[in-house]
Design a protein around this motif. Sequence first.
Motif, PDB file in Angstrom:
ATOM      1  N   PHE A   1       0.851  -1.178   0.000  1.00  0.00           N
ATOM      2  CA  PHE A   1       0.000   0.000   0.000  1.00  0.00           C
ATOM      3  C   PHE A   1       0.891   1.234   0.000  1.00  0.00           C
ATOM      4  O   PHE A   1       1.690   1.440   0.917  1.00  0.00           O
ATOM      5  N   VAL A   2       0.764   2.032  -1.042  1.00  0.00           N
ATOM      6  CA  VAL A   2       1.541   3.266  -1.166  1.00  0.00           C
ATOM      7  C   VAL A   2       0.590   4.422  -0.880  1.00  0.00           C
ATOM      8  O   VAL A   2      -0.374   4.642  -1.627  1.00  0.00           O
ATOM      9  N   LEU A   3       0.855   5.133   0.192  1.00  0.00           N
ATOM     10  CA  LEU A   3      -0.060   6.133   0.729  1.00  0.00           C
ATOM     11  C   LEU A   3       0.419   7.529   0.352  1.00  0.00           C
ATOM     12  O   LEU A   3       1.527   7.951   0.726  1.00  0.00           O
ATOM     13  N   ILE A   4      -0.413   8.253  -0.385  1.00  0.00           N
ATOM     14  CA  ILE A   4      -0.059   9.557  -0.939  1.00  0.00           C
ATOM     15  C   ILE A   4      -0.838  10.633  -0.195  1.00  0.00           C
ATOM     16  O   ILE A   4      -2.070  10.584  -0.136  1.00  0.00           O
ATOM     17  N   PRO A   5      -0.152  11.622   0.370  1.00  0.00           N
ATOM     18  CA  PRO A   5      -0.846  12.688   1.096  1.00  0.00           C
ATOM     19  C   PRO A   5      -1.427  13.728   0.158  1.00  0.00           C
ATOM     20  O   PRO A   5      -1.151  13.739  -1.051  1.00  0.00           O
ATOM     21  N   GLY A   6      -2.215  14.612   0.723  1.00  0.00           N
ATOM     22  CA  GLY A   6      -2.799  15.707  -0.046  1.00  0.00           C
ATOM     23  C   GLY A   6      -1.880  16.916  -0.093  1.00  0.00           C
ATOM     24  O   GLY A   6      -0.656  16.784  -0.030  1.00  0.00           O
ATOM     25  N   ALA A   7      -2.465  18.093  -0.219  1.00  0.00           N
ATOM     26  CA  ALA A   7      -1.686  19.326  -0.350  1.00  0.00           C
ATOM     27  C   ALA A   7      -0.729  19.481   0.833  1.00  0.00           C
ATOM     28  O   ALA A   7      -1.083  19.210   1.979  1.00  0.00           O
ATOM     29  N   GLY A   8       0.468  19.908   0.540  1.00  0.00           N
ATOM     30  CA  GLY A   8       1.518  20.008   1.542  1.00  0.00           C
ATOM     31  C   GLY A   8       2.451  18.821   1.503  1.00  0.00           C
ATOM     32  O   GLY A   8       3.645  18.951   1.725  1.00  0.00           O
ATOM     33  N   GLY A   9       1.906  17.637   1.220  1.00  0.00           N
ATOM     34  CA  GLY A   9       2.731  16.466   0.941  1.00  0.00           C
ATOM     35  C   GLY A   9       3.314  15.734   2.122  1.00  0.00           C
ATOM     36  O   GLY A   9       4.246  14.950   1.958  1.00  0.00           O
ATOM     37  N   ALA A  10       2.805  15.942   3.351  1.00  0.00           N
ATOM     38  CA  ALA A  10       3.420  15.326   4.527  1.00  0.00           C
ATOM     39  C   ALA A  10       3.008  13.870   4.698  1.00  0.00           C
ATOM     40  O   ALA A  10       1.834  13.561   4.883  1.00  0.00           O
ATOM     41  N   ALA A  11       3.985  12.991   4.663  1.00  0.00           N
ATOM     42  CA  ALA A  11       3.721  11.568   4.884  1.00  0.00           C
ATOM     43  C   ALA A  11       3.144  11.323   6.275  1.00  0.00           C
ATOM     44  O   ALA A  11       2.435  10.340   6.491  1.00  0.00           O
TER      45      ALA A  11
ATOM     46  N   ALA B   1      -2.072  18.807  17.695  1.00  0.00           N
ATOM     47  CA  ALA B   1      -0.915  19.548  18.193  1.00  0.00           C
ATOM     48  C   ALA B   1       0.382  18.986  17.622  1.00  0.00           C
ATOM     49  O   ALA B   1       1.283  19.733  17.216  1.00  0.00           O
ATOM     50  N   ALA B   2       0.465  17.652  17.548  1.00  0.00           N
ATOM     51  CA  ALA B   2       1.673  17.027  17.005  1.00  0.00           C
ATOM     52  C   ALA B   2       1.835  17.318  15.521  1.00  0.00           C
ATOM     53  O   ALA B   2       2.958  17.353  14.995  1.00  0.00           O
ATOM     54  N   GLY B   3       0.723  17.550  14.841  1.00  0.00           N
ATOM     55  CA  GLY B   3       0.793  17.787  13.402  1.00  0.00           C
ATOM     56  C   GLY B   3       1.243  19.171  13.012  1.00  0.00           C
ATOM     57  O   GLY B   3       1.571  19.410  11.835  1.00  0.00           O
ATOM     58  N   ALA B   4       1.291  20.089  13.961  1.00  0.00           N
ATOM     59  CA  ALA B   4       1.644  21.467  13.628  1.00  0.00           C
ATOM     60  C   ALA B   4       2.999  21.559  12.938  1.00  0.00           C
ATOM     61  O   ALA B   4       3.179  22.329  11.985  1.00  0.00           O
ATOM     62  N   GLU B   5       3.961  20.772  13.392  1.00  0.00           N
ATOM     63  CA  GLU B   5       5.311  20.855  12.814  1.00  0.00           C
ATOM     64  C   GLU B   5       5.380  20.236  11.425  1.00  0.00           C
ATOM     65  O   GLU B   5       6.365  20.430  10.702  1.00  0.00           O
ATOM     66  N   HIS B   6       4.347  19.493  11.041  1.00  0.00           N
ATOM     67  CA  HIS B   6       4.336  18.852   9.722  1.00  0.00           C
ATOM     68  C   HIS B   6       3.552  19.648   8.683  1.00  0.00           C
ATOM     69  O   HIS B   6       3.529  19.257   7.522  1.00  0.00           O
ATOM     70  N   GLN B   7       2.926  20.727   9.088  1.00  0.00           N
ATOM     71  CA  GLN B   7       2.133  21.511   8.144  1.00  0.00           C
ATOM     72  C   GLN B   7       3.043  22.256   7.174  1.00  0.00           C
ATOM     73  O   GLN B   7       4.056  22.832   7.560  1.00  0.00           O
ATOM     74  N   ARG B   8       2.658  22.218   5.893  1.00  0.00           N
ATOM     75  CA  ARG B   8       3.411  22.909   4.847  1.00  0.00           C
ATOM     76  C   ARG B   8       2.426  23.571   3.900  1.00  0.00           C
ATOM     77  O   ARG B   8       1.346  23.052   3.661  1.00  0.00           O
ATOM     78  N   GLU B   9       2.820  24.670   3.348  1.00  0.00           N
ATOM     79  CA  GLU B   9       2.042  25.264   2.267  1.00  0.00           C
ATOM     80  C   GLU B   9       2.311  24.502   0.980  1.00  0.00           C
ATOM     81  O   GLU B   9       3.410  23.967   0.778  1.00  0.00           O
ATOM     82  N   GLU B  10       1.316  24.425   0.121  1.00  0.00           N
ATOM     83  CA  GLU B  10       1.491  23.810  -1.195  1.00  0.00           C
ATOM     84  C   GLU B  10       1.895  24.892  -2.182  1.00  0.00           C
ATOM     85  O   GLU B  10       1.209  25.907  -2.322  1.00  0.00           O
ATOM     86  N   ALA B  11       3.033  24.705  -2.838  1.00  0.00           N
ATOM     87  CA  ALA B  11       3.517  25.686  -3.805  1.00  0.00           C
ATOM     88  C   ALA B  11       2.587  25.771  -5.010  1.00  0.00           C
ATOM     89  O   ALA B  11       1.880  24.807  -5.350  1.00  0.00           O
TER      90      ALA B  11
END
Length: 218
Positions: A4-14, A130-140
């Motif tokens: 199973f290859v799991l692809i994230p949405g916008a931001g791309g965080a695994a 709360a743990a996810g805050a450090e993984h948030q990214r903007e999508e270019a």
Amino acid sequence: MSTFVLIPGAGGAAWYWHRVVPLLTAAGHTAIAVDLPGASPTAGLREYEAFVAVAAAGEARVVLVAQSMGAFTALGCCDRLPVERLVLLNAMLPAPGETPGQWWSNTSWPETDDDLATLFLHDVPEQIAAAGAEHQREEADIAFIQPSGFSRWPDVPTTVLAGRDDRFFPLDFQARVARERLGVEVVPVPGGHLAALSQPEAVAEAILAPAYPGARVP
């Protein structure tokens, strides 16, 4: 057993898939969550597809699982990998040649300015949010202007999972798009747009379920 290859949405965080991966591996499968360079101004859909292809290299039975905007990446990978199933969760179901930027008007769905907590975190446990805050990214911007990398929907069994409490893409909207674009009914699952964080057991169960009911089968 499958990979199973799991692809994230916008931001791309695994990291988005970190609560689902151990449930899939506990069931005897291989699970790979792909980290994508979503914030890079020079990496778009073609680069995302290459990341997924590398992650799944050498695997014989691949199930692509994609959340939200990740569906654009998944569809572009089907000619590169031995894909036996597609599972799309709260997905932006793409049309051939469509860009993610065009998808909104093409599906008659307005982009919203509501805050993150209201749209995405309303059902995510506080400690997980709360743990996810450090993984948030903007999508270019680059990924939004590149066309999807497929010319026709692949001959792969496809299941569309839709969160019952998704505020970003409500269930009725997802059901309409799935009927219009694929001629299938969605499979409802508990949770909102980030259901893999709020309802990992239910999402894993839906991912592991057979392609029926509600699947597009060639």
